[in-house]
Write an enzyme that holds these catalytic residues in place. Structure first.
Site, mmCIF file in Angstrom:
data_model
loop_
_atom_site.group_PDB
_atom_site.id
_atom_site.type_symbol
_atom_site.label_atom_id
_atom_site.label_comp_id
_atom_site.label_asym_id
_atom_site.label_seq_id
_atom_site.Cartn_x
_atom_site.Cartn_y
_atom_site.Cartn_z
ATOM 1 C CB ILE A 31 9.153 13.180 2.376
ATOM 2 C CG1 ILE A 31 8.604 14.156 3.396
ATOM 3 C CG2 ILE A 31 8.785 11.741 2.732
ATOM 4 C CD1 ILE A 31 7.077 14.234 3.396
ATOM 5 N N GLY A 93 11.259 -3.615 -2.863
ATOM 6 C CA GLY A 93 11.269 -2.515 -1.899
ATOM 7 C C GLY A 93 10.392 -1.342 -2.278
ATOM 8 C CD GLN A 94 6.652 0.165 -6.985
ATOM 9 O OE1 GLN A 94 6.817 -0.929 -7.543
ATOM 10 N NE2 GLN A 94 6.057 1.181 -7.582
ATOM 11 C CG HIS A 100 9.492 6.308 -7.092
ATOM 12 N ND1 HIS A 100 8.325 5.577 -6.966
ATOM 13 C CD2 HIS A 100 10.322 5.853 -6.134
ATOM 14 C CE1 HIS A 100 8.444 4.718 -5.968
ATOM 15 N NE2 HIS A 100 9.656 4.853 -5.444
ATOM 16 C CG HIS A 102 14.812 6.020 -5.014
ATOM 17 N ND1 HIS A 102 14.431 6.544 -3.798
ATOM 18 C CD2 HIS A 102 13.925 5.031 -5.284
ATOM 19 C CE1 HIS A 102 13.362 5.895 -3.353
ATOM 20 N NE2 HIS A 102 13.030 4.961 -4.235
HETATM 21 P P1 AMP Z 1 10.073 3.290 -2.817
HETATM 22 O O1 AMP Z 1 10.282 2.618 -1.482
HETATM 23 O O2 AMP Z 1 11.095 2.964 -3.855
HETATM 24 O O3 AMP Z 1 8.648 3.108 -3.316
HETATM 25 O O4 AMP Z 1 10.305 4.826 -2.527
HETATM 26 C C1 AMP Z 1 9.294 5.709 -2.154
HETATM 27 C C2 AMP Z 1 9.977 6.958 -1.685
HETATM 28 O O5 AMP Z 1 9.025 8.008 -1.642
HETATM 29 C C3 AMP Z 1 10.573 6.850 -0.271
HETATM 30 O O6 AMP Z 1 11.970 7.110 -0.336
HETATM 31 C C4 AMP Z 1 9.808 7.913 0.516
HETATM 32 O O7 AMP Z 1 10.610 8.567 1.474
HETATM 33 C C5 AMP Z 1 9.345 8.848 -0.585
HETATM 34 N N1 AMP Z 1 8.148 9.611 -0.276
HETATM 35 C C6 AMP Z 1 6.997 9.158 0.276
HETATM 36 N N2 AMP Z 1 6.114 10.152 0.391
HETATM 37 C C7 AMP Z 1 6.715 11.266 -0.088
HETATM 38 C C8 AMP Z 1 6.314 12.638 -0.228
HETATM 39 N N3 AMP Z 1 5.086 13.060 0.147
HETATM 40 N N4 AMP Z 1 7.197 13.506 -0.757
HETATM 41 C C9 AMP Z 1 8.423 13.100 -1.130
HETATM 42 N N5 AMP Z 1 8.863 11.831 -1.033
HETATM 43 C C10 AMP Z 1 8.018 10.931 -0.513
#
Ligand code: AMP
Ligand code: ZN
Length: 114
Positions: A31, A93-94, A100, A102
């Site tokens: 997002i 950085g989670q 997930h 990236h």
């Molecule tokens: P992290 O910082 O590795 O935990 O990454 C979490 C990721 O989830 C970030 O890049 C956010 O932009 C992404 N994110 C958060 N909420 C959503 C959502 N509703 N749909 C898609 N991506 C999301």
């Protein structure tokens, strides 16, 4: 059953731009994209952090990586290149506590990351 943001995407309670889905993983666009191509590959099963992986999860993690590779090809970034990243806990950085992968591409990446 644990409910979290990404579990809600898995159960379609929260919308996402889904690129791929099968029995064990879902891939959808991030997002807040940090690159022209930025999507996430997640397991359908809730796993809070990488620290929760156990022996037996090898197939799941391998399947996430292969899904990323195949979608990277579809997105046209295989040859130019892409980055896979998994962040674990605060200093990693989670921010979303459902693991997930990236997948980032479409621009040059610096190393090391900030
Ligand atoms: P992290 O910082 O590795 O935990 O990454 C979490 C990721 O989830 C970030 O890049 C956010 O932009 C992404 N994110 C958060 N909420 C959503 C959502 N509703 N749909 C898609 N991506 C999301
Ligand atoms: Zn979850």
């Amino acid at each position: 059953m644990t409910q979290c943001l990404f579990c809600s995407i898995v159960s379609k309670q929260i919308p996402a731009t889904i690129l791929y889905e099968d029995d064990s993983v879902v891939a959808f666009r991030d997002i807040g994209p940090q690159a022209p191509v930025h999507f996430l590959v997640i397991p359908k099963r809730h796993l809070t952090t990488l620290n929760d992986l156990v022996v037996g999860d090898e197939h799941l993690i391998g399947h996430m990586v292969l899904t990323a590779q195949q979608l990277a090809a579809k997105e046209g970034i295989s040859e130019s290149g892409f980055r896979l990243a998994m962040n674990c806990n605060r200093e990693g950085g989670q921010t979303v506590y459902h693991i997930h992968l990236h997948v980032l591409g479409g621009r040059g990446m610096s190393w090391p990351p900030g």
